[in-house]
Design a protein around this motif. Structure first.
Motif, PDB file in Angstrom:
ATOM      1  N   TYR A   5      -7.251  -5.030  -5.092  1.00  0.00           N
ATOM      2  CA  TYR A   5      -6.481  -6.413  -5.451  1.00  0.00           C
ATOM      3  C   TYR A   5      -6.995  -7.638  -5.742  1.00  0.00           C
ATOM      4  CZ  TYR A   5      -2.608  -2.362  -4.365  1.00  0.00           C
ATOM      5  OH  TYR A   5      -2.253  -1.118  -3.945  1.00  0.00           O
TER       6      TYR A   5
ATOM      7  N   LEU B  37      -6.220  -6.828   0.904  1.00  0.00           N
ATOM      8  CA  LEU B  37      -6.079  -5.920   0.183  1.00  0.00           C
ATOM      9  C   LEU B  37      -7.397  -5.967  -1.563  1.00  0.00           C
ATOM     10  CD1 LEU B  37      -2.188  -6.707  -0.697  1.00  0.00           C
ATOM     11  CD2 LEU B  37      -3.411  -4.378   0.348  1.00  0.00           C
TER      12      LEU B  37
ATOM     13  N   GLU C  30       0.753  -1.029   0.267  1.00  0.00           N
ATOM     14  CA  GLU C  30       0.434  -0.165  -0.059  1.00  0.00           C
ATOM     15  C   GLU C  30       0.790   1.441  -0.061  1.00  0.00           C
ATOM     16  OE1 GLU C  30      -3.877  -1.750   2.366  1.00  0.00           O
ATOM     17  OE2 GLU C  30      -2.337  -1.281   3.529  1.00  0.00           O
ATOM     18  N   SER C  31       2.198   1.101   0.431  1.00  0.00           N
ATOM     19  CA  SER C  31       2.949   2.339   0.623  1.00  0.00           C
ATOM     20  C   SER C  31       3.288   2.900  -1.326  1.00  0.00           C
ATOM     21  CB  SER C  31       4.574   1.770   1.180  1.00  0.00           C
ATOM     22  OG  SER C  31       5.075   1.192   0.601  1.00  0.00           O
TER      23      SER C  31
END
Length: 396
Positions: free
Chosen positions: A343, A340, A309-310
């Motif tokens: 995704y 997630l 996520e970064s």
């Protein structure tokens, strides 16, 4: 033999046996590959793949020197030769099983066995350089098999300013980039790491490879300590437990998670002592074993998710393609997809590569690029030096 090496370097197609032994110490992966071309023109076909489990006595010998700050130097010296010789014997047995004559194999690409990984970001000692050590001497492999061997891939990476890991970005870029999709090539081994491959239609400069934290290592060690089992088969124990929020918070209480990507780590940090300290700090020493396992699984999943996520991604399809032992843990995979939801989480097999074979394949690719002699084919993105990797050992 130098003439033979030059002949192989000039080939348009090379047969390379890639070998990988990871920090989980579960066995040696061997992938026999035909690699055509080099750099952006690389194509690869896997002819054979096999994992050979290590004997318990061998694992015990390796663990005597594995990820320990103080060891018996004589033992380390001996194990460098023993691991090289053991791997060579495994190569010969495997080639015989595959009915593949040694003369048909141009090169062996041997990762060896990591016994200590010490980047500055992990040690906190900025007065000494990044360092890492893999043993299983390449000369022993070359002499005993009669095949030119490339080994010790991580040292050039460190010498050129990297941390010695992860190296997957080089091969991932060559094989798995896609024009329309942002892809995360996630490997859950002892330690988890991923390569981010941005959609090629947007950019190719922002790719990177990073460790995220623990993979299977903490769970495996806990299973061995409390259940006398090598690992939590399909996450059966973790799925029976409940995640404990205070223990999970304590597990994340380390400066590693605040470091920017790319970064590396290892079982030198994420081990049973780390868990014991976290339990003490969260007053969870009496937690049921299943609850500890559930929390360790959540630790792995959340550390992966936070790192992914970064990454600033593009407005494209986003896929996470998973390889490594963790892929076989359906409990981990279920919770990763749940964590997630935006995704698509699928096995690497979707791209035509067996997930278990990926790391062995990647070292075959590294050897191919080194022999091709063009370091520009080894562009690794953010934080990864552009260098050829691996030392060459001749059989005679």
């Amino acid at each position: 033999m130098i003439a033979k090496l030059a002949e192989i370097a000039n080939k348009q197609e090379r047969t390379i046996l890639g070998m990988m032994s990871g920090t989980s110490l579960d066995g040696l992966d061997l992938a026999l590959c035909v690699i055509r071309g080099a750099g952006k023109d690389t194509s690869l076909e896997v002819l054979q793949f096999k994992t050979i489990s290590y004997a318990p006595s061998f694992v015990k010998e390796v663990k005597a020197i594995f990820s320990k700050p103080r060891i018996d130097l004589a033992k380390l010296c001996a194990m460098n030769a023993i691991i090289g010789s053991t791997h060579a014997a495994m190569v010969l047995d495997t080639l015989e099983d595959w009915n593949t004559p040694r003369k048909e194999v141009d090169l062996i690409a041997s990762h060896g066995q990591t016994v200590y990984h010490a980047p500055q970001s992990l040690t906190g000692n900025y007065h000494v350089p990044n360092s890492t050590l893999q043993i299983g001497d390449g000369d022993h492999v070359a002499v005993k098999t009669g095949i030119i061997t490339l080994s010790d891939f991580r040292q050039k990476h460190v010498a050129a300013g990297g941390e010695g890991a992860p190296l997957a970005v080089y091969g991932d870029r060559l094989l798995f980039s896609h024009k329309e999709e942002d892809r995360f090539l996630l490997n859950i081994g002892g330690i988890s790491n991923f390569t981010y491959l941005p959609a090629a239609k947007y950019d190719t400069d922002n790719l990177l490879s990073t460790d995220t934290g623990p993979g299977n290592t903490l769970m495996n060690h806990y299973m061995q300590q409390h259940f006398n089992q090598a690992f939590d088969d399909d996450g059966q124990f973790a799925s029976k437990g409940t995640v404990h929020p205070k223990l999970l918070e304590a597990l994340f209480d380390h400066s590693f998670f605040a470091l920017p990507t790319p970064k590396t780590t290892g079982p030198e940090l994420f081990n049973l002592a780390y868990l014991t300290a976290a339990q003490k700090n969260s007053s969870t020493q009496k937690l049921a074993h299943e609850d500890v396992m559930a929390t360790l699984a959540a630790f792995t999943v959340n550390s992966i998710a936070l790192s992914i996520e970064s990454i600033q991604t593009n407005d494209t399809i986003k896929k996470i393609l998973v390889s490594g032992g963790g892929f076989h843990n359906s409990n981990l995979m279920y919770h990763l997809q749940k964590r997630l939801p935006s995704y698509i989480v699928n096995p690497l097999d979707e791209l035509g590569v067996t997930s278990d074979a990926k790391e062995a394949i990647l070292f075959a690719l590294l050897a191919n690029e080194t022999i091709a002699g063009n370091p520009q084919g080894m562009m690794g993105g953010i934080g990864a030096p552009t260098v050829s990797l691996g030392k060459i050992s001749l059989p005679y």
